[in-house]
Structures are given as C-alpha cells and as structure tokens.
Design a protein around this motif. Structure first.
Motif, PDB file in Angstrom:
ATOM      1  N   PRO A   1     -16.378 -24.321  36.723  1.00 50.04           N
ATOM      2  CA  PRO A   1     -18.030 -24.549  36.071  1.00 50.04           C
ATOM      3  C   PRO A   1     -18.462 -23.126  35.057  1.00 50.04           C
ATOM      4  CG  PRO A   1     -17.406 -24.418  38.662  1.00 50.04           C
ATOM      5  CD  PRO A   1     -15.817 -24.912  37.885  1.00 50.04           C
ATOM      6  N   ALA A   2     -17.064 -22.286  35.058  1.00 44.15           N
ATOM      7  CA  ALA A   2     -17.540 -21.097  34.231  1.00 44.15           C
ATOM      8  C   ALA A   2     -17.208 -20.642  33.055  1.00 44.15           C
ATOM      9  CB  ALA A   2     -16.423 -19.638  35.084  1.00 44.15           C
TER      10      ALA A   2
ATOM     11  N   MET B   1     -22.307 -27.642  35.312  1.00 41.48           N
ATOM     12  CA  MET B   1     -23.925 -27.489  35.933  1.00 41.48           C
ATOM     13  C   MET B   1     -23.769 -27.457  37.452  1.00 41.48           C
ATOM     14  SD  MET B   1     -27.076 -28.291  36.458  1.00 41.48           S
ATOM     15  CE  MET B   1     -27.319 -30.017  35.285  1.00 41.48           C
ATOM     16  N   LEU B   2     -24.188 -29.029  37.127  1.00 39.48           N
ATOM     17  CA  LEU B   2     -23.643 -29.770  38.703  1.00 39.48           C
ATOM     18  C   LEU B   2     -22.739 -28.627  38.913  1.00 39.48           C
ATOM     19  CD1 LEU B   2     -23.371 -33.158  37.519  1.00 39.48           C
ATOM     20  CD2 LEU B   2     -25.621 -32.151  38.791  1.00 39.48           C
ATOM     21  N   MET B   3     -21.317 -28.531  39.241  1.00 39.71           N
ATOM     22  CA  MET B   3     -20.379 -27.543  39.840  1.00 39.71           C
ATOM     23  C   MET B   3     -20.635 -26.757  40.451  1.00 39.71           C
ATOM     24  SD  MET B   3     -16.938 -28.474  38.522  1.00 39.71           S
ATOM     25  CE  MET B   3     -15.664 -29.698  39.065  1.00 39.71           C
ATOM     26  N   ALA B   4     -21.375 -25.509  39.600  1.00 37.22           N
ATOM     27  CA  ALA B   4     -22.386 -24.157  39.720  1.00 37.22           C
ATOM     28  C   ALA B   4     -23.760 -24.656  40.800  1.00 37.22           C
ATOM     29  CB  ALA B   4     -22.856 -23.679  38.704  1.00 37.22           C
ATOM     30  N   ILE B   5     -24.205 -25.713  40.535  1.00 34.48           N
ATOM     31  CA  ILE B   5     -25.441 -25.518  41.792  1.00 34.48           C
ATOM     32  C   ILE B   5     -25.123 -26.662  43.524  1.00 34.48           C
ATOM     33  CG2 ILE B   5     -27.146 -26.325  40.110  1.00 34.48           C
ATOM     34  CD1 ILE B   5     -27.646 -28.472  40.522  1.00 34.48           C
ATOM     35  N   GLY B   6     -24.352 -26.964  43.207  1.00 40.35           N
ATOM     36  CA  GLY B   6     -23.387 -27.144  44.774  1.00 40.35           C
ATOM     37  C   GLY B   6     -22.996 -28.834  45.073  1.00 40.35           C
TER      38      GLY B   6
ATOM     39  N   LEU C   1     -19.761 -23.669  31.748  1.00 40.86           N
ATOM     40  CA  LEU C   1     -20.820 -23.255  31.234  1.00 40.86           C
ATOM     41  C   LEU C   1     -21.173 -22.480  29.585  1.00 40.86           C
ATOM     42  CD1 LEU C   1     -21.868 -22.646  35.061  1.00 40.86           C
ATOM     43  CD2 LEU C   1     -22.758 -23.961  33.323  1.00 40.86           C
ATOM     44  N   ARG C   2     -20.036 -22.746  29.869  1.00 35.53           N
ATOM     45  CA  ARG C   2     -19.521 -21.164  28.307  1.00 35.53           C
ATOM     46  C   ARG C   2     -19.717 -21.917  27.422  1.00 35.53           C
ATOM     47  NH1 ARG C   2     -15.516 -18.482  30.856  1.00 35.53           N
ATOM     48  NH2 ARG C   2     -16.238 -16.077  31.783  1.00 35.53           N
TER      49      ARG C   2
ATOM     50  N   LYS D   1     -20.323 -29.940  30.061  1.00 39.42           N
ATOM     51  CA  LYS D   1     -21.013 -28.573  30.352  1.00 39.42           C
ATOM     52  C   LYS D   1     -22.247 -29.368  31.661  1.00 39.42           C
ATOM     53  CE  LYS D   1     -24.149 -24.807  28.301  1.00 39.42           C
ATOM     54  NZ  LYS D   1     -25.007 -24.056  27.309  1.00 39.42           N
ATOM     55  N   GLU D   2     -22.491 -30.593  31.234  1.00 45.16           N
ATOM     56  CA  GLU D   2     -23.485 -30.671  32.316  1.00 45.16           C
ATOM     57  C   GLU D   2     -22.684 -31.059  33.383  1.00 45.16           C
ATOM     58  OE1 GLU D   2     -25.491 -34.534  31.741  1.00 45.16           O
ATOM     59  OE2 GLU D   2     -25.295 -35.384  33.903  1.00 45.16           O
TER      60      GLU D   2
END
Lengths: 230, 366
Positions: free
Chosen positions: B359-360, B259-264, B363-364, B255-256
């Motif tokens: 990432p999607a 999240m790191l991938m999601a924020i860039g 994050l779930r 998940k972490e």
C-alpha cells in the motif's frame, strides 16, 4: 496521555548503489487531540515516517505503539483491521473511488467495519454536512472540485471514528481559498471529535495552523515546538 | 448437422429398431427369415410408444435395364405400413408411391434411375435367388423415383411390394427377413427396446439404430467431441482475454487498491472484488453472446444454412445440403457455468498481482 509512542523508529532503503536512511532513529510521542504538523524539505523522510506511523510501511527497526498496541508486532490481517478501526488517512491526491458517489466513498469504510446500514447512512450524512458538502452527497468525485474532494476524504477519514488521522500533504493540490477552508474544517473536526491530526507538510499555511510543529531533516527530528492557537 | 443426418438416416433408411433372424445381417442368407413375422408385427404394434411396424423381405439382387445392370438391395414392403416407419413416400420426386402401375410396381432411387437410364413406367428386371437357391427373375416397372440426401442409398435400394417379391422368391406367407419399428419419442427407445425383446424372445436379433449403424453413433460422439474441443479453444481465448483485461485493470488501479488496503480492506475482500469483477466481465460478454447465439440458432431452426452449392459432395456423404441449427437448452446452462468458471480462473493471477501491492508503494504512484 500519550496516544502514540514512537521509539527508535528507523527505515533504511537498501538500493544496489547506496544505503539510504530515510528515517533515522526517531523517538517521539503524540497526545490525544493534538493538531501536529511534521515539516521538512522534500526527501526529509516525512512521508516515510507517516507511513510507518500508519502501519503502511514496515520500519527497519523501532516501535510504533498506539494505545498500548505495538503496531508492527501485529499480523498483517490484524494490522489491516487495526488501521481500519484506529487510523484515518487523508492523501495528497484525495484517492477517492471514482465510481462511487461522495456519500458512498464515506460510507465504504463503515461498510468494511460491518456497521448497520441505517447507522452508516446517518453518519455519512452527518459527516458530509459537518465538512460542508452535505448537498453533494450524490455527486461523483469527477463532479467535485479539488477542495470538495479533499473534504470528502476528510469525512471518509473520520467515518471509522479513528483515534487519529494522518494527512500526507493534504493541501498540496489545493488553491489558497480551498486550503484555508480545509484547514478551518480540520481544526473544527479536531475540536469537535477530539481526533488527533498529524500532517506531513511543507505548506506554510498548514504550519501556521498547527499547535505542534515537528521538523524533520535527513530522517531525524531537528526541532519539536508547541504553540498556542485559537 | 450430425443430429440432422442421424434423424434422416433413422427416418429414411433404418428406423429406430430392427428385428432379424440371428446371423442374417452377416450372411444376408435368404433362408434366415422370421417365420411368424406377421404375428410378431401385430404384437409389437401393441407396445406403448410404438407408432409403426413393418415387415420386409430383403434380398441382395441385380437390377438390369436394357442398357446396364447394377447390384441393389431389394426390399419387399407393404407400402402403407412402410409409411408409418420410413419416409420414402415423402421423398418421391417423380411418379407416385406405388401408384399408376398395376403389376409389379417398384420405387427406385434417382441415382439408380440415372445409372440404369430408367424413367417412370420404364421396365427393368430384378434377378434374385429364391428359397430353393434357384436364380429367378422378375420384370418390374418404375412407379416412382425417390431422392434422399444420401446418393449411395438412392443408388442401391429398390422397393417393391411384399406380395410381388414373395411370389417371385416362393417366400412363406407372413414371413420376413426384417421387422422395422418406429417409435414416438427417441428418449423412450431403451424402454421400448426392452419391451420388444420381451415380445420377440431371445432367439431373434433385436438392434437399435446405434447398433445397426454404429458409425452414426460414432458420428454423434465425434461431433460432441469436436464441439467440446471448440468450446475449450473458445474458453481458452476467453481466459487469456480476461486475464489480459483484468491485469490492465489491476495495473491501472494500483493506487486505488493501495488506498483500499490502507483504509482497511483485507486481502480476502480485495481478492473477492477482483474475482467478482472478472466474473461480471465474462458474464456480461457471455450473456450477450448466448442471447445472440440463441436468437441466431432459433432463426436457423426455420431458415436453414444453404450449402446447396456443394450439394453433390454432401449427398455423397449422406448429408443434407440445407443445415438446420438446433438449440440445446442444457448446453446454454453448461456454457454459462463454464464462462463463470473461466472468469474465476482468469481472475486468480490478476488478483494475486493486486494482493502483492504494497500500500505504501501503491500510494506513491502519481
């Protein structure tokens, strides 16, 4: 002026047993500075819609155009950079990095952007003060309450100076006091930085604060209403 | 252990360099001697780095006591000069090194003394072939009994004075079968060997310890090989240990990472993060292990591992029953680099797994 244009956005999940149309041909635009709630029951496609909007989940068809850029035509590397510089995320379960302090969590994204240290430190301090927890800058997430962690998450989302912030059920894990306080904060940030906020929620308290409410059911928009709020 | 054995063989049995008449080593013919050995000995003594030179008459012979006889290698030596080349004088366990007996003293090994039932001052007869191929015998008395870590050497080597053996065999004055050379530092051996070759000329056979006792060289190479095999096994265990740990880390932090991938955070940075964590993990363990190992090794340099319960078996093989450890600083550097390399290799698969995260989906995860 439209910040986000969405045309025919569709997401179909092909499982072995059944084909699920999570998002079914949505067309919608969002303008700069909007404070919008995407509402609908569980399984209505809110999160999938938000993920496609944020460049996390690839749509089966349709377009997401942000500031004139067709997001899903970018390469994966360009998409990552695009997310970093244009989109802020606030997640239901905060998703802070547990080994970093509140300040470091906020600073991290600016570090990825390659901002100078002095600028990073100053903006981190300003943002944490703006979200009301400037005194907890050195606290790790485990030492913060749920409400405080979500404030750090909002500060982190704002840190990269994004065009808009996507918040997926941001209040789901918060009590009513923390929820009201967070909503006040996001409303204030929306006005202060003119940042577009888009929430996926079924929390009535969030819905009551939204200036625009888009209702989704079975992957389709049922209604799209605007309200005047204080 | 092997280094210890080699050093003892050099110090006690063979020395660093030996000079013989060409062919002597194969035939052991008494007539294959170096005529001007005395002069050569003096010239070699002047070479920088040489700390001892001695000449020897070496003859295969028979040693007989009143009870029994045994084949031995008899070495006619100058006791004082021999001290600067080998350490037999330090290995005396009974009697004295060529002292206490005026006429024909001999120093024999403990094992031979037991076999021939000889004690200090016991008389025994040495039978040799002289230069004229006549069989001749001489009576010697035991002045000292030595004991090395090699019981076979102790059983087969008898030392007498050069002058006594010279008289017995009608050997020319100043001649010798063997010139043994001791040097100050093992690292200088190639240079000194070259210098000795220049002094001695190319008609004589000049050999360094590795050529004299090739099995000792094979021993070193074999021990190095075994050590590298052990290191490879340990590194493989380390590799799989780190892969397992890092896979757990990646799974627990799906998940972490999402999240790191999601924020860039891009893929190169995520890959580097996993590799760096893996290297830090292996280095932490590696450094702790190296420090503990170095301390234990340093301690072992002065406090040997006591294997005396199996001393007899070890001595049959020529090994000391007390094993001193040895710390090679270059090995520490090599091991540290190998540990870092292992950390990097071990991180590749977990990092690949991390990068495969969507990432999607990540994050779930609740």
């Amino acid at each position: 002026m439209n910040v986000i244009e969405i045309k025919g956005l569709t997401k179909i999940y092909n499982t072995s047993e059944v084909i699920v149309k999570a998002v079914n041909g949505i067309d919608i635009n969002f303008e700069k500075g909007e404070f919008t709630a995407i509402v609908g029951p569980s399984g209505s496609g809110k999160t999938t819609f938000l993920n496609m909007l944020g460049g996390l989940d690839k749509p089966t068809s349709g377009k997401v155009i942000i500031g004139g850029v067709d997001v899903w035509k970018l390469s994966s590397r360009q998409l990552i950079d695009f997310r970093m510089n244009n989109i802020g995320f606030v997640f239901q379960s905060y998703n802070l990095i547990p080994v970093l302090t509140a300040g470091e969590n906020v600073e991290f994204i600016m570090h990825l952007q390659g901002k100078p240290k002095k600028e990073r430190k100053q903006r981190t301090k300003d943002l944490l003060e703006a979200v009301g927890i400037g005194n907890r800058i050195n606290a790790r997430p485990s030492k913060l309450s749920g409400g405080q962690q979500q404030r750090v998450a909002v500060a982190r989302a704002l840190a990269s100076k994004p065009e808009f912030i996507l918040a997926d059920e941001p209040t789901a894990n918060l009590d009513s006091t923390a929820t009201n306080s967070l909503l006040e904060l996001m409303s204030k940030m929306n006005k202060k930085y003119n940042t577009t906020f888009i929430f996926a929620t079924h929390d009535q308290r969030v819905i009551d604060k939204a200036h625009r409410i888009v209702t989704i059911e079975d992957g389709k928009i049922l209604s799209d209403e605007c309200f005047e709020r204080d | 252990m092997a280094d210890q054995r080699i050093q003892k063989v050099i110090n006690t049995e063979i020395s660093y360099i030996q000079i013989h008449q060409a062919g002597f080593e194969e035939t052991n013919d008494i007539n294959d001697y170096i005529l001007n050995a005395g002069d050569l000995q003096k010239s070699i003594g002047n070479i920088a780095g040489v700390i001892g030179v001695c000449k020897r008459i070496v003859i295969q012979s028979m040693a007989a006591s009143a009870e029994t006889a045994s084949g031995v290698l008899i070495s006619g030596i100058n006791p004082e000069q021999e001290k600067s080349v080998t350490s037999i004088n330090d290995k005396i366990i009974d009697g004295a090194y060529f002292e206490g007996i005026k006429r024909n003293p001999a120093v024999i090994g403990k094992k031979l003394a037991e076999k021939l039932n000889l004690r200090i001052r016991s008389k025994f007869v040495i039978t040799v072939q002289d230069l004229q191929n006549n069989i001749t015998s001489g009576a010697f008395r035991v002045a000292g009994i030595y004991s090395t870590d090699n019981s076979v050497f102790d059983e087969t080597n008898v030392f007498v004075r050069y002058s006594d053996l010279q008289k017995l065999t009608n050997f020319p004055a100043g001649a010798a079968h063997e010139i043994a050379i001791n040097i100050n530092k093992g690292e200088e051996l190639p240079a000194i060997s070259e210098a000795v070759k220049k002094v001695a000329g190319d008609k004589l056979s000049i050999k360094i310890w590795k050529e004299l006792r090739p099995e000792m060289n094979y021993l070193t190479e074999a021990m190095d090989l075994y050590m590298y095999i052990f290191i490879v096994i340990i590194l493989l265990a380390l590799l799989f240990g780190i892969i397992n740990t890092m896979l757990m880390v990646v799974m627990e932090r799906t998940k972490e990472i999402g999240m790191l991938m999601a924020i860039g955070m891009n893929k190169i940075k995520i890959f580097s993060m996993i590799v760096l964590e893996s290297v830090m993990l292996s280095l932490t363990g590696g450094i702790v292990g190296i420090v503990i190992g170095a301390i234990a090794s340093k301690y072992g340099e002065t406090h040997p591992i006591d294997l005396s319960a199996w001393a007899q078996g070890y001595q049959q093989l020529g090994y000391d029953a007390f094993v001193y450890t040895q710390l090679d600083p270059s090995m520490l550097v090599d091991i540290t680099l190998l540990v870092i390399l292992t950390g990097v290799i071990a991180a590749v698969y977990p990092a690949y797994k991390a990068l495969r995260n969507d990432p999607a989906d990540a994050l779930r995860i609740e």
